[in-house]
Design a protein around this motif. Structure first.
Motif, short mmCIF file in Angstrom:
data_model
loop_
_atom_site.label_atom_id
_atom_site.label_comp_id
_atom_site.label_asym_id
_atom_site.label_seq_id
_atom_site.Cartn_x
_atom_site.Cartn_y
_atom_site.Cartn_z
N LEU A 28 0.84 -1.20 0.00
CA LEU A 28 0.00 0.00 0.00
C LEU A 28 0.87 1.25 0.00
CD1 LEU A 28 -2.67 1.55 0.24
CD2 LEU A 28 -2.60 1.13 2.72
N MET A 32 0.84 4.34 -2.59
CA MET A 32 0.63 5.73 -2.18
C MET A 32 1.77 6.63 -2.64
SD MET A 32 -2.33 5.91 -0.66
CE MET A 32 -2.30 7.43 0.28
N GLY A 73 -9.44 3.12 -4.21
CA GLY A 73 -9.25 3.70 -2.90
C GLY A 73 -10.39 3.39 -1.96
N GLU A 78 -9.35 8.37 1.88
CA GLU A 78 -8.21 8.00 2.72
C GLU A 78 -7.05 7.42 1.93
OE1 GLU A 78 -7.19 5.05 6.52
OE2 GLU A 78 -9.24 5.23 5.77
N PHE A 79 -7.35 6.72 0.83
CA PHE A 79 -6.30 5.94 0.16
C PHE A 79 -5.89 6.52 -1.19
CE2 PHE A 79 -8.54 2.77 2.85
CZ PHE A 79 -7.51 2.57 3.75
#
Length: 304
Positions: A28, A32, A73, A78-79
């Motif tokens: 992850l 990101m 996401g 948030e992602f």
């Protein structure tokens, strides 16, 4: 090894077998941290901050084939999302493909969820139809590419021509999308409700709204699986090590689509996670790219 339900190309099979073995699966954090070039054009389709698209244009005058890219996401802010898609958008533009990179309101933004998120996707695609001539885009040569939650939205976008007039999401004459490439997508909302809750912590009501007299089945206009057959082709690509959308998800959807009469392929990427397929530096991208080029009728990329 590559597992394939359907008839994936020999080129794709070879690329999976050779390309994914040496690379560690992406995390992850790796996802990101993805970066890429800035877009050439920023276009708003609404007044809210998340109602916009980014256009990445190849060199030249076009008309260029178009990859509609819808980020994932877990339907939440948030992602990350649209920024991470710059990584593959830059690679596609370099290869002569315009990229229509879609942002949309997510469930934790004002107006997001049902029906707003879906209405945003429709508005973004309507803008593509309206702007194609101005920006040298060929709206008749498109492929939709969605990752994770974006896979659900990309598959919905291709299926929305089946929406009943009674649905709040109905629009006449939607942009035809002949091929969808779903990367770790979660499109079958009814059957994958428990997985979506465990993987993304999303309550289904956020994605479907609540039943009403006019709309007793909340999945009827939100889940593409309920609108099968939709015509065209769906390519479902999952990483072997994907825990958000495990390989079974793509296999199950492909089977259901084929039983309904659609063309669908499920492909599993050896040694890949939920994120490898959306990084242009990942060996998995070679397989994804091969399907994008095929969908747009373009020559396959030469090995470097």
């Amino acid at each position: 090894m590559l597992k394939n339900l359907g008839c994936a190309t020999l080129l794709a099979a070879s690329a999976v077998a050779v390309g994914t073995a040496a690379a560690a699966p992406m995390s992850l954090k790796n996802y990101m941290d993805l970066q890429g070039p800035e877009p050439d054009v920023h276009l708003a389709y609404g007044t809210q901050p998340s109602q916009f698209v980014e256009l990445f244009k190849p060199e030249g005058h076009g008309p260029f084939p178009v990859a509609i890219v819808i980020h994932g996401g877990c339907w939440t802010v948030e992602f990350g999302g649209i920024k991470q898609m710059h990584n593959v958008a830059g690679d596609l533009a370099r290869r002569g493909i315009a990229v229509w990179n879609v942002e949309y309101r997510r469930v934790d933004e004002e107006g997001g969820g049902y029906p707003g998120t879906y209405q945003d996707i429709s508005a973004a695609l309507n803008l593509l139809q309206a702007s194609a001539g101005k920006y040298g885009l060929d709206a008749n040569r498109v492929v939709a590419i969605g990752h994770s939650a974006g896979g659900q939205l990309a598959q919905w976008a291709a299926a929305r021509k089946k929406l009943p007039v009674s649905s709040p999401l109905y629009q006449p004459d939607p942009l035809p999308i002949p091929v969808v490439i779903s990367l770790g997508g979660l499109a079958d909302l009814r059957r994958e409700e428990k997985l979506i809750k465990s993987s993304c912590d999303r309550d289904m009501v956020q994605l479907t709204g609540t039943p009403s007299t006019m709309r007793p089945d909340v999945f009827s206009d939100t889940s593409s699986a309920e609108m099968l057959p939709v015509g065209g082709s769906t390519i479902l690509i999952n990483g072997e090590l994907d825990t958000v959308s495990p390989p079974r998800v793509g296999e199950d959807y492909a089977k259901r689509a084929r039983e309904a009469g659609d063309h669908a392929e499920a492909i599993i990427l050896t040694g890949a996670s939920h994120y490898d397929e959306i990084a242009a530096t990942s060996p998995s991208w070679k397989i994804v790219l091969a399907h994008i080029l095929k969908a747009l009728g373009m020559p396959q990329a030469a090995e470097k």
